[in-house]
Enzyme design. Structure first.
Site, mmCIF file in Angstrom:
data_model
loop_
_atom_site.group_PDB
_atom_site.id
_atom_site.type_symbol
_atom_site.label_atom_id
_atom_site.label_comp_id
_atom_site.label_asym_id
_atom_site.label_seq_id
_atom_site.Cartn_x
_atom_site.Cartn_y
_atom_site.Cartn_z
ATOM 1 N N ARG A 49 0.815 -1.216 0.000
ATOM 2 C CA ARG A 49 0.000 0.000 0.000
ATOM 3 C C ARG A 49 0.849 1.267 0.000
ATOM 4 N NH1 ARG A 49 -4.113 -0.424 4.148
ATOM 5 N NH2 ARG A 49 -4.550 1.652 3.388
ATOM 6 N N PHE A 93 -5.270 -3.208 -0.741
ATOM 7 C CA PHE A 93 -5.743 -4.577 -0.998
ATOM 8 C C PHE A 93 -7.245 -4.726 -0.795
ATOM 9 C CE2 PHE A 93 -1.252 -5.879 0.525
ATOM 10 C CZ PHE A 93 -0.729 -5.507 -0.698
ATOM 11 N N LYS A 145 0.780 -18.346 7.618
ATOM 12 C CA LYS A 145 0.225 -18.504 8.947
ATOM 13 C C LYS A 145 0.344 -17.177 9.699
ATOM 14 C CE LYS A 145 2.803 -19.497 12.620
ATOM 15 N NZ LYS A 145 3.894 -18.609 12.988
ATOM 16 N N HIS A 175 6.258 -22.903 7.354
ATOM 17 C CA HIS A 175 7.601 -22.940 6.747
ATOM 18 C C HIS A 175 8.456 -24.088 7.291
ATOM 19 C CE1 HIS A 175 8.973 -20.548 10.244
ATOM 20 N NE2 HIS A 175 10.176 -20.987 9.944
ATOM 21 N N LYS A 179 11.685 -27.012 5.518
ATOM 22 C CA LYS A 179 13.068 -27.221 5.976
ATOM 23 C C LYS A 179 13.534 -28.591 5.498
ATOM 24 C CE LYS A 179 12.624 -24.361 10.138
ATOM 25 N NZ LYS A 179 13.619 -23.300 10.128
ATOM 26 N N GLU A 213 14.312 -20.871 20.755
ATOM 27 C CA GLU A 213 14.863 -19.727 20.038
ATOM 28 C C GLU A 213 15.574 -18.822 21.025
ATOM 29 O OE1 GLU A 213 12.169 -18.035 16.848
ATOM 30 O OE2 GLU A 213 10.728 -18.833 18.271
ATOM 31 N N HIS A 237 3.930 -25.249 13.816
ATOM 32 C CA HIS A 237 5.224 -25.919 13.602
ATOM 33 C C HIS A 237 5.382 -27.194 14.439
ATOM 34 C CE1 HIS A 237 5.953 -22.281 11.523
ATOM 35 N NE2 HIS A 237 6.399 -21.566 12.527
ATOM 36 N N LYS A 337 10.804 -18.490 23.480
ATOM 37 C CA LYS A 337 11.658 -17.395 23.015
ATOM 38 C C LYS A 337 12.686 -17.129 24.106
ATOM 39 C CE LYS A 337 8.664 -16.066 19.640
ATOM 40 N NZ LYS A 337 8.734 -17.073 18.575
ATOM 41 N N LYS A 342 19.636 -21.551 20.268
ATOM 42 C CA LYS A 342 18.694 -21.784 19.162
ATOM 43 C C LYS A 342 18.836 -23.244 18.787
ATOM 44 C CE LYS A 342 17.123 -20.402 14.561
ATOM 45 N NZ LYS A 342 15.703 -20.433 14.844
#
Ligand code: BG6
Length: 489
Positions: A49, A93, A145, A175, A179, A213, A237, A337, A342
């Site tokens: 936009r 949109f 997602k 995603h 992997k 993470e 996930h 988190k 990681k």
């Protein structure tokens, strides 16, 4: 030239200046171009936009590519070729009129791929306007997602999209499925009879899935605080990983055969009722601490935060799958988190041998484990028991790994990012690595009852210091069953 042939498409990216597009999608498209996997006629329409000068917006995308692709991999010639494919178009949109300008730019002779890197609330309006502009026929749509906030809202979104697109042309992204190591779960399980014969409650005692993470909220407070770790990570996930580990062998590799098996697992997940919550789930929220030697603020002190928030940044839970294969085998899931490292890893713990003939004090050593490391240092290791070498050792046992480290063993090949794989699959029209509507809905159904239980009993998150492995209660969750999280220090 690569062995794969990919047809030419018009790739329309809605939300082209957003974080996901700049961080992941453009770099993935660039990599595909570099690998010779974008057809020379493929065009990319960057839609946003932002009404700034198109050339400045394209420069913004080029700058993002320069930042994201390591200098050694950035080929100026490829970048130039890639930028020539790009066109920027500012549009609202939700405004049907703006789709006329889009239609002028979409080639009628090439299939259209419309990628929605936007909030899910706009998916319906985009689909409606694409259809009204005559762009929906044969087009494929890619949905990021999170699809909704719960079962109800995901149904609304899925139905809005389904009004204009059949399921065979809807690609829902998770995603993790892109992997390489996650796809390897299918190869590992179904190309090795060694494992498949052991893959059940007769031989496996329990399974751990950890997705930890070190990052915090990364400027996404607005989104994250509404979602929390259960909706952001477990609903998609971690449940997808659980499905790939637990599903029965599909009869072939077609998208629906695989998805049918995954859905059976989701349907067999035992609900975690409010009565079971206390012993089966731990919610956490990080407080200030230190990650990789750096002091970091707590969740409630992050930028734009609300100091009253009770949103969880960590979840550990004990899931059970009620079927013949998995009855009595707990699946411990853990994600957070700002954790110590990681690390995404699945650990399959095999049962002890049925009869023990070695010295009793060595008994605690006995347990084969298959460790599947998804990231970083992708690889597989099978912990096996052997005898310690040496004349003085007798039958003294030790546990050691049979190890396969992907990047060391297959030195030549870079491990592609998940989005490269997923974009390639969409261009090829393969739905295997995408999530079907019923998978999303069963996953929400299971998570909804859990969230409802939390709100019913007023379960506040337990504090854990940034840089740790989560609240102490998450350790108790597994030690209560006489076990411990693999590898925790
Ligand atoms: C995203 C979540 O889906 O996955 C993020 O929204 C999370 O919160 C990310 O950080 C993790 O992905 P990866 O590939 O870095 O493990």
């Amino acid at each position: 030239m690569p062995a794969i042939t990919v047809e030419a498409t018009t790739f329309a990216l809605f939300g082209a200046l957003g974080d996901l597009a700049l961080r992941k999608l453009f770099p993935a498209l660039y990599r595909l171009d570099q690998a010779g996997l974008l057809h020379s006629d493929t065009r990319i329409l960057a839609l946003s936009r932002d009404e700034g000068e198109p050339s400045a917006r394209l420069e913004q995308i080029a700058q993002a590519l320069r930042r994201r692709i390591p200098a050694a991999d950035l080929d100026e010639q490829v970048l130039e070729r890639f930028l020539v494919r790009l066109e920027y178009l500012a549009m609202d949109f939700r405004n049907a009129q703006d789709y006329l300008a889009l239609a002028e730019r979409v080639s009628s002779s090439l299939p259209l791929i419309a990628y929605f890197a936007t909030p899910a609330a706009v998916y319906g309006p985009i689909c409606e306007h694409l259809a009204a502009a005559g762009l929906a026929e044969q087009a494929r749509v890619v949905l990021e997602k999170p699809i909704g906030h719960d079962l109800e809202s995901s149904r609304v979104i899925n139905e809005a999209v389904a009004r204009y697109f059949p399921e065979t042309r809807i690609y829902r992204i998770d995603h993790y499925l892109g992997k390489e190591t996650v796809q390897n779960l299918i190869a590992l399980r179904f190309a090795n009879s060694l494992f498949e014969t052991q893959w059940n409650q007769h031989h496996i005692s329990h399974v751990e899935i950890t997705v930890a993470e070190t990052v915090g909220i990364e400027g996404r407070w607005g989104y994250f605080d509404q979602a929390g770790q259960l909706r952001d990570m477990i609903q998609n996930h971690l449940l997808q990983l659980l499905c790939l580990i637990a599903m029965d062998p599909p009869s072939n590799l077609t998208a629906d055969s695989i998805r049918d098996e995954k859905v059976k697992v989701l349907k067999a997940l035992a609900p975690i009722t409010p009565e079971k919550l206390g012993n089966s789930v731990v919610r956490g929220q990080y407080v200030a601490g230190s990650v990789a030697g750096k002091t970091v603020p707590g969740y409630l002190d992050e930028e734009n935060s609300n100091a009253e928030s009770c949103t969880e940044t960590f979840v550990a839970l004990r899931a059970e799958i009620c079927n013949w294969r998995w009855s009595g085998v707990p699946f411990y899931l853990r994600t957070g988190k700002r954790m110590a490292e990681k690390l995404s890893q699945i650990v399959i713990h095999f049962k002890e041998p049925p009869f023990y003939i070695f010295a009793p004090e060595q008994r605690s050593l006995i347990s084969n484990r298959l460790i599947i490391r998804l990231q970083p240092d992708e690889g597989i290791s099978l912990q096996v028991m052997t005898k310690e070498q040496g004349l003085d050792k007798g039958m003294h046992l030790r546990s050691g790994p049979l190890q396969l480290n992907f990047s060391e063993t297959y030195k030549s090949s870079r491990i592609p990012d998940a989005y490269e794989r997923l974009l390639l699959e969409v261009m090829q029209g393969n739905q295997n690595l995408f999530v079907r509507k019923d998978e999303v809905e069963y996953a929400w159904k299971w998570c909804d009852q859990l969230i409802e239980g939390w709100s019913r009993i007023g379960d506040a998150p337990k504090a854990y210091p940034a840089g740790s492995w989560g609240p102490v209660a998450s350790i108790a969750l597994i030690t209560r069953d006489g076990r411990s999280w693999y590898g925790d220090l």
